[in-house]
Design a protein around this motif. Structure first.
Motif, mmCIF file in Angstrom:
data_model
loop_
_atom_site.group_PDB
_atom_site.id
_atom_site.type_symbol
_atom_site.label_atom_id
_atom_site.label_comp_id
_atom_site.label_asym_id
_atom_site.label_seq_id
_atom_site.Cartn_x
_atom_site.Cartn_y
_atom_site.Cartn_z
ATOM 1 N N GLU A 48 38.594 -17.928 -26.363
ATOM 2 C CA GLU A 48 38.683 -17.115 -25.144
ATOM 3 C C GLU A 48 39.044 -17.982 -23.944
ATOM 4 O O GLU A 48 39.897 -17.614 -23.118
ATOM 5 C CB GLU A 48 37.347 -16.415 -24.906
ATOM 6 C CG GLU A 48 37.281 -15.592 -23.633
ATOM 7 C CD GLU A 48 35.899 -15.018 -23.400
ATOM 8 O OE1 GLU A 48 35.484 -14.944 -22.216
ATOM 9 O OE2 GLU A 48 35.218 -14.660 -24.384
ATOM 10 N N THR A 49 38.416 -19.154 -23.837
ATOM 11 C CA THR A 49 38.668 -20.060 -22.718
ATOM 12 C C THR A 49 40.107 -20.553 -22.717
ATOM 13 O O THR A 49 40.775 -20.584 -21.673
ATOM 14 C CB THR A 49 37.702 -21.263 -22.772
ATOM 15 O OG1 THR A 49 36.352 -20.791 -22.684
ATOM 16 C CG2 THR A 49 37.973 -22.237 -21.634
ATOM 17 N N GLY B 98 42.665 -19.064 -24.094
ATOM 18 C CA GLY B 98 43.520 -17.926 -23.768
ATOM 19 C C GLY B 98 43.524 -17.623 -22.279
ATOM 20 O O GLY B 98 44.582 -17.311 -21.701
ATOM 21 N N GLU B 99 42.358 -17.698 -21.644
ATOM 22 C CA GLU B 99 42.276 -17.452 -20.207
ATOM 23 C C GLU B 99 43.018 -18.522 -19.425
ATOM 24 O O GLU B 99 43.699 -18.222 -18.431
ATOM 25 C CB GLU B 99 40.808 -17.405 -19.765
ATOM 26 C CG GLU B 99 40.062 -16.164 -20.237
ATOM 27 C CD GLU B 99 38.599 -16.189 -19.844
ATOM 28 O OE1 GLU B 99 38.135 -17.267 -19.396
ATOM 29 O OE2 GLU B 99 37.920 -15.166 -19.991
ATOM 30 N N GLY C 108 46.700 -17.873 -19.896
ATOM 31 C CA GLY C 108 47.079 -16.679 -19.153
ATOM 32 C C GLY C 108 47.157 -16.928 -17.659
ATOM 33 O O GLY C 108 48.046 -16.408 -16.977
ATOM 34 N N ALA C 109 46.227 -17.725 -17.144
ATOM 35 C CA ALA C 109 46.242 -18.038 -15.718
ATOM 36 C C ALA C 109 47.479 -18.835 -15.343
ATOM 37 O O ALA C 109 48.124 -18.578 -14.318
ATOM 38 C CB ALA C 109 44.979 -18.806 -15.341
ATOM 39 N N HIS D 228 39.184 -20.219 -6.448
ATOM 40 C CA HIS D 228 39.254 -20.246 -7.911
ATOM 41 C C HIS D 228 37.961 -20.826 -8.488
ATOM 42 O O HIS D 228 37.423 -20.294 -9.477
ATOM 43 C CB HIS D 228 40.456 -21.078 -8.356
ATOM 44 C CG HIS D 228 40.501 -21.357 -9.818
ATOM 45 N ND1 HIS D 228 40.588 -20.369 -10.778
ATOM 46 C CD2 HIS D 228 40.449 -22.535 -10.506
ATOM 47 C CE1 HIS D 228 40.596 -20.914 -11.982
ATOM 48 N NE2 HIS D 228 40.514 -22.225 -11.835
ATOM 49 N N TRP E 112 35.313 -18.888 -10.848
ATOM 50 C CA TRP E 112 34.977 -19.482 -12.147
ATOM 51 C C TRP E 112 33.468 -19.593 -12.313
ATOM 52 O O TRP E 112 32.934 -19.245 -13.377
ATOM 53 C CB TRP E 112 35.631 -20.859 -12.244
ATOM 54 C CG TRP E 112 35.148 -21.704 -13.379
ATOM 55 C CD1 TRP E 112 35.569 -21.672 -14.672
ATOM 56 C CD2 TRP E 112 34.117 -22.712 -13.324
ATOM 57 N NE1 TRP E 112 34.889 -22.600 -15.432
ATOM 58 C CE2 TRP E 112 33.993 -23.248 -14.628
ATOM 59 C CE3 TRP E 112 33.311 -23.210 -12.307
ATOM 60 C CZ2 TRP E 112 33.076 -24.256 -14.924
ATOM 61 C CZ3 TRP E 112 32.397 -24.211 -12.598
ATOM 62 C CH2 TRP E 112 32.300 -24.724 -13.903
ATOM 63 N N ARG F 48 31.829 -16.325 -13.172
ATOM 64 C CA ARG F 48 32.013 -15.953 -14.585
ATOM 65 C C ARG F 48 31.074 -16.754 -15.486
ATOM 66 O O ARG F 48 30.498 -16.208 -16.434
ATOM 67 C CB ARG F 48 33.470 -16.168 -15.010
ATOM 68 C CG ARG F 48 34.463 -15.251 -14.315
ATOM 69 C CD ARG F 48 35.817 -15.257 -15.016
ATOM 70 N NE ARG F 48 36.424 -16.571 -15.047
ATOM 71 C CZ ARG F 48 37.207 -17.046 -14.096
ATOM 72 N NH1 ARG F 48 37.458 -16.322 -13.006
ATOM 73 N NH2 ARG F 48 37.751 -18.253 -14.195
#
Length: 272
Positions: free
Chosen positions: A86-87, A89-90, A93-94, A242, A246, A249
């Motif tokens: 997940e990390t 991918g994030e 994506g960012a 940012h 972060w 989250r």
């Protein structure tokens, strides 16, 4: 089997005094606060690290389903597999969305600067490669997932991505690992949690009181660092929002109270 005995059996003489800190790092990964933990307390073979994790799982201190030992070069990580994917991918994506999270600290520069578009594209390719390798290797259960380094990989940059940092350094000279951070003012961020909270993280999540308060000295002394990273102060206005997002989250995933602190440092040399 007693926790201290398990830890001391595997970590070696030089790291035995740090067994509680090592356990806190592992539990932060197991409970989903961070995607991975770089074992750098002592020299340990990845297979031995995996055996220690298995013994801690049997003892009920770690969650079996989500943990995997990774090796990259000479280094070993304990990873939370779903959270790491997940990390990654994030992060990818960012970058694809145009968000800058990479700082060029190459020695040829007078001051750190945002990594240029060409460099960002390289890092995106490297992160995609890591994600593909993790997916391919995960199809067959193994004791240790061995990542195969590709030409041009900057280990320091990839370590930052694997560890879940919101801001990551990159430099051109991957052989000498030289950089331009000497005497550059840095904001050093640290996310920490209470030792006792982490050592009970294998229990089901529980509500926390998020009412702000001034920490007492005993709380600060008993804190364990979960994340620690730096940002050049000159670039902080670009990254501050940012970093704040972060941390929100990370806090939401933690199910326990975390503390974010920041201090300014200027050092004659920085090793990455």
């Amino acid at each position: 089997m007693e926790t201290a005995f398990i830890m001391k059996r595997y970590v070696g003489r030089t790291a035995r005094k740090n067994w509680r800190e090592i356990l806190c790092d592992m539990e932060a990964v197991s409970s989903g606060i961070k995607p991975s933990f770089l074992y750098d307390y002592s020299c340990i073979e990845p297979t031995e690290l995996s055996k220690m994790v298995d013994d801690l799982i049997v003892s009920g201190l770690l969650v079996k389903e989500n943990l995997q030992v990774l090796s990259l070069g000479q280094d070993s990580f304990l990873a939370n597999k779903p959270l790491l994917q997940e990390t990654l991918g994030e992060f990818l994506g960012a970058l694809e969305g145009g968000n800058h999270m990479l700082v060029d600290v190459s020695a040829k520069l007078e001051q750190p600067q945002l990594l240029d578009d060409e460099g960002v594209e390289r890092i995106k390719d490297h992160v995609r490669d890591v994600m593909m390798q993790l997916q391919d290797l995960s199809r067959t259960p193994v004791t240790v997932l061995e990542l195969n380094p590709k030409p041009g990989w900057n280990f320091s940059t990839l370590f930052g991505v694997l560890l879940g940092y919101p801001v990551v350094y990159w430099f051109h000279d991957v052989q000498r690992c030289s950089n331009c951070l000497s005497m550059v003012p840095l904001s050093v961020y640290r996310v920490s949690a209470n030792h006792d909270d982490l050592q009970h993280s294998a229990n089901p999540p529980y509500p926390i009181d998020t009412t702000s308060h001034t920490p007492q000295l005993s709380e600060v002394v008993n804190e364990h660092p979960i994340y620690s990273f730096s940002v050049p102060e000159a670039l902080l206005p670009h990254f501050q929002d940012h970093i704040d997002d972060w941390f929100k989250r990370v806090q939401a995933k933690a199910h326990k109270e975390l503390r974010l602190t920041c201090k300014s440092v200027t050092l004659p040399s920085i090793t990455l």
